[in-house]
Motif scaffolding. Sequence first.
Motif, PDB file in Angstrom:
ATOM      1  N   MET A  39       0.838  -1.192   0.000  1.00 13.59           N
ATOM      2  CA  MET A  39       0.000   0.000   0.000  1.00 13.59           C
ATOM      3  C   MET A  39       0.874   1.244   0.000  1.00 13.59           C
ATOM      4  SD  MET A  39      -2.996   0.862   2.678  1.00 13.59           S
ATOM      5  CE  MET A  39      -3.419   2.512   3.097  1.00 13.59           C
ATOM      6  N   GLN A  40       0.677   2.094  -0.993  1.00 18.50           N
ATOM      7  CA  GLN A  40       1.336   3.405  -1.048  1.00 18.50           C
ATOM      8  C   GLN A  40       0.393   4.361  -0.308  1.00 18.50           C
ATOM      9  OE1 GLN A  40       4.024   4.272  -3.449  1.00 18.50           O
ATOM     10  NE2 GLN A  40       4.125   6.327  -2.665  1.00 18.50           N
ATOM     11  N   VAL A  41       0.782   4.802   0.877  1.00 16.03           N
ATOM     12  CA  VAL A  41      -0.086   5.579   1.759  1.00 16.03           C
ATOM     13  C   VAL A  41      -0.240   7.010   1.256  1.00 16.03           C
ATOM     14  CG1 VAL A  41      -0.357   6.448   4.111  1.00 16.03           C
ATOM     15  CG2 VAL A  41       0.501   4.145   3.738  1.00 16.03           C
ATOM     16  N   ASP A  42      -1.491   7.446   1.141  1.00 22.61           N
ATOM     17  CA  ASP A  42      -1.800   8.837   0.799  1.00 22.61           C
ATOM     18  C   ASP A  42      -2.150   9.648   2.050  1.00 22.61           C
ATOM     19  OD1 ASP A  42      -1.462   8.489  -1.966  1.00 22.61           O
ATOM     20  OD2 ASP A  42      -3.502   7.747  -2.171  1.00 22.61           O
ATOM     21  N   GLU A  43      -2.809   9.013   3.006  1.00 26.05           N
ATOM     22  CA  GLU A  43      -3.209   9.662   4.261  1.00 26.05           C
ATOM     23  C   GLU A  43      -3.065   8.658   5.392  1.00 26.05           C
ATOM     24  OE1 GLU A  43      -4.119  12.793   4.689  1.00 26.05           O
ATOM     25  OE2 GLU A  43      -4.257  13.330   2.581  1.00 26.05           O
ATOM     26  N   ILE A  44      -2.611   9.117   6.548  1.00 22.79           N
ATOM     27  CA  ILE A  44      -2.501   8.243   7.719  1.00 22.79           C
ATOM     28  C   ILE A  44      -2.593   9.082   8.981  1.00 22.79           C
ATOM     29  CG2 ILE A  44       0.022   8.310   7.769  1.00 22.79           C
ATOM     30  CD1 ILE A  44      -0.123   5.325   8.727  1.00 22.79           C
ATOM     31  N   GLY A  45      -3.164   8.505  10.002  1.00 20.94           N
ATOM     32  CA  GLY A  45      -3.237   9.178  11.285  1.00 20.94           C
ATOM     33  C   GLY A  45      -3.595   8.193  12.379  1.00 20.94           C
ATOM     34  N   PRO A  46      -3.410   8.597  13.628  1.00 29.11           N
ATOM     35  CA  PRO A  46      -3.762   7.705  14.739  1.00 29.11           C
ATOM     36  C   PRO A  46      -5.274   7.583  14.863  1.00 29.11           C
ATOM     37  CG  PRO A  46      -3.123   9.845  15.572  1.00 29.11           C
ATOM     38  CD  PRO A  46      -2.878   9.870  14.095  1.00 29.11           C
ATOM     39  N   SER A  47      -5.730   6.420  15.272  1.00 33.05           N
ATOM     40  CA  SER A  47      -7.143   6.224  15.556  1.00 33.05           C
ATOM     41  C   SER A  47      -7.427   6.814  16.934  1.00 33.05           C
ATOM     42  CB  SER A  47      -7.469   4.730  15.556  1.00 33.05           C
ATOM     43  OG  SER A  47      -8.762   4.518  16.077  1.00 33.05           O
ATOM     44  N   LEU A  48      -8.490   7.556  17.051  1.00 31.47           N
ATOM     45  CA  LEU A  48      -8.842   8.179  18.327  1.00 31.47           C
ATOM     46  C   LEU A  48      -9.942   7.405  19.047  1.00 31.47           C
ATOM     47  CD1 LEU A  48      -8.658  11.933  17.297  1.00 31.47           C
ATOM     48  CD2 LEU A  48      -6.888  10.455  18.247  1.00 31.47           C
ATOM     49  N   TRP A  49     -10.115   6.147  18.663  1.00 34.46           N
ATOM     50  CA  TRP A  49     -11.122   5.300  19.279  1.00 34.46           C
ATOM     51  C   TRP A  49     -10.830   5.122  20.762  1.00 34.46           C
ATOM     52  CZ3 TRP A  49     -10.859  -0.572  19.377  1.00 34.46           C
ATOM     53  CH2 TRP A  49     -12.034  -1.119  19.894  1.00 34.46           C
ATOM     54  N   ARG A  50      -9.587   4.801  21.096  1.00 36.27           N
ATOM     55  CA  ARG A  50      -9.197   4.617  22.497  1.00 36.27           C
ATOM     56  C   ARG A  50      -7.900   5.340  22.804  1.00 36.27           C
ATOM     57  NH1 ARG A  50     -10.734  -1.650  23.847  1.00 36.27           N
ATOM     58  NH2 ARG A  50     -12.964  -1.351  23.634  1.00 36.27           N
ATOM     59  N   ALA A  51      -7.723   6.487  22.176  1.00 41.73           N
ATOM     60  CA  ALA A  51      -6.491   7.258  22.387  1.00 41.73           C
ATOM     61  C   ALA A  51      -6.781   8.734  22.159  1.00 41.73           C
ATOM     62  CB  ALA A  51      -5.404   6.781  21.425  1.00 41.73           C
ATOM     63  N   LYS A  52      -5.874   9.579  22.609  1.00 41.44           N
ATOM     64  CA  LYS A  52      -5.928  11.012  22.354  1.00 41.44           C
ATOM     65  C   LYS A  52      -4.686  11.382  21.573  1.00 41.44           C
ATOM     66  CE  LYS A  52      -8.462  12.318  26.485  1.00 41.44           C
ATOM     67  NZ  LYS A  52      -8.461  13.167  27.681  1.00 41.44           N
ATOM     68  N   ALA A  53      -4.789  12.421  20.764  1.00 36.12           N
ATOM     69  CA  ALA A  53      -3.633  12.875  19.991  1.00 36.12           C
ATOM     70  C   ALA A  53      -3.528  14.388  20.084  1.00 36.12           C
ATOM     71  CB  ALA A  53      -3.772  12.463  18.529  1.00 36.12           C
ATOM     72  N   GLN A  54      -2.311  14.878  20.098  1.00 35.37           N
ATOM     73  CA  GLN A  54      -2.047  16.308  20.056  1.00 35.37           C
ATOM     74  C   GLN A  54      -1.398  16.586  18.706  1.00 35.37           C
ATOM     75  OE1 GLN A  54      -2.870  18.700  22.340  1.00 35.37           O
ATOM     76  NE2 GLN A  54      -2.187  20.143  20.800  1.00 35.37           N
ATOM     77  N   VAL A  55      -2.085  17.327  17.851  1.00 38.02           N
ATOM     78  CA  VAL A  55      -1.596  17.571  16.496  1.00 38.02           C
ATOM     79  C   VAL A  55      -0.751  18.835  16.471  1.00 38.02           C
ATOM     80  CG1 VAL A  55      -2.279  17.998  14.114  1.00 38.02           C
ATOM     81  CG2 VAL A  55      -3.611  16.433  15.529  1.00 38.02           C
ATOM     82  N   THR A  56       0.410  18.744  15.860  1.00 41.32           N
ATOM     83  CA  THR A  56       1.298  19.878  15.669  1.00 41.32           C
ATOM     84  C   THR A  56       1.539  20.024  14.181  1.00 41.32           C
ATOM     85  OG1 THR A  56       2.392  19.375  17.758  1.00 41.32           O
ATOM     86  CG2 THR A  56       3.536  20.864  16.252  1.00 41.32           C
ATOM     87  N   ARG A  57       1.171  21.162  13.641  1.00 43.98           N
ATOM     88  CA  ARG A  57       1.341  21.391  12.212  1.00 43.98           C
ATOM     89  C   ARG A  57       2.811  21.681  11.903  1.00 43.98           C
ATOM     90  NH1 ARG A  57      -2.445  25.336   8.669  1.00 43.98           N
ATOM     91  NH2 ARG A  57      -1.784  24.556   6.673  1.00 43.98           N
ATOM     92  N   THR A  58       3.317  21.033  10.852  1.00 46.73           N
ATOM     93  CA  THR A  58       4.705  21.239  10.468  1.00 46.73           C
ATOM     94  C   THR A  58       4.791  22.355   9.444  1.00 46.73           C
ATOM     95  OG1 THR A  58       4.546  19.568   8.751  1.00 46.73           O
ATOM     96  CG2 THR A  58       5.337  18.835  10.891  1.00 46.73           C
TER      97      THR A  58
END
Length: 184
Positions: free
Chosen positions: A101-120
């Motif tokens: 699979m050549q990934v176009d989009e990816i991110g953590p699942s927030l089903w049982r987790a929290k994420a802090q997004v930092t824009r690059t």
Amino acid sequence: MAGDTVITIIGNLTAKPEIRYTNSGAPVASFTIASTPRTFNRQANEWQEGQTLFMRCSAWRDMAENVADSLDKGMRVIAQGRLQQRSYTDREGAQRTVVEMQVDEIGPSLWRAKAQVTRTPGGGQGGGHGGYNQGGGQQGGYQGGGQGGYGGGQQASYNAPSGGATDDPWATGGATNFGDEPPF
């Protein structure tokens, strides 16, 4: 793009993504997502796990570095991309074919987790993904580089304040001067 097989896979990373660099200096992250389907068996009144799919994946350029910096072994992720088949000859001389699979989009699942997004910073470098041209240079665009595409090189303002302005309603912790009504 036409004729590509696009899939979305949800699963856990089997190891920390490994980043390497091509001869031209382009970063590529390689990783495997393990996805195990679960179905509810009404007769047994229990959840049953199916056979695990191990999907080999790759992400390129800025996304590769972001993946390597952000994701780790065991994390549940959601990835969308294109299936690609390639053939090669192994060490014993046998012909092998793999689907990756050549990934176009990816991110953590927030089903049982929290994420802090930092824009690059950056974006708009052209090439494989293009970074949607968020404030980048003249090149870029969705899926392909060159001028034009999604974003087209020039960022439209839509009468919105520039990022980080005090009256930006989407900024974190910033107050708005719009009252209770949206600005549109």
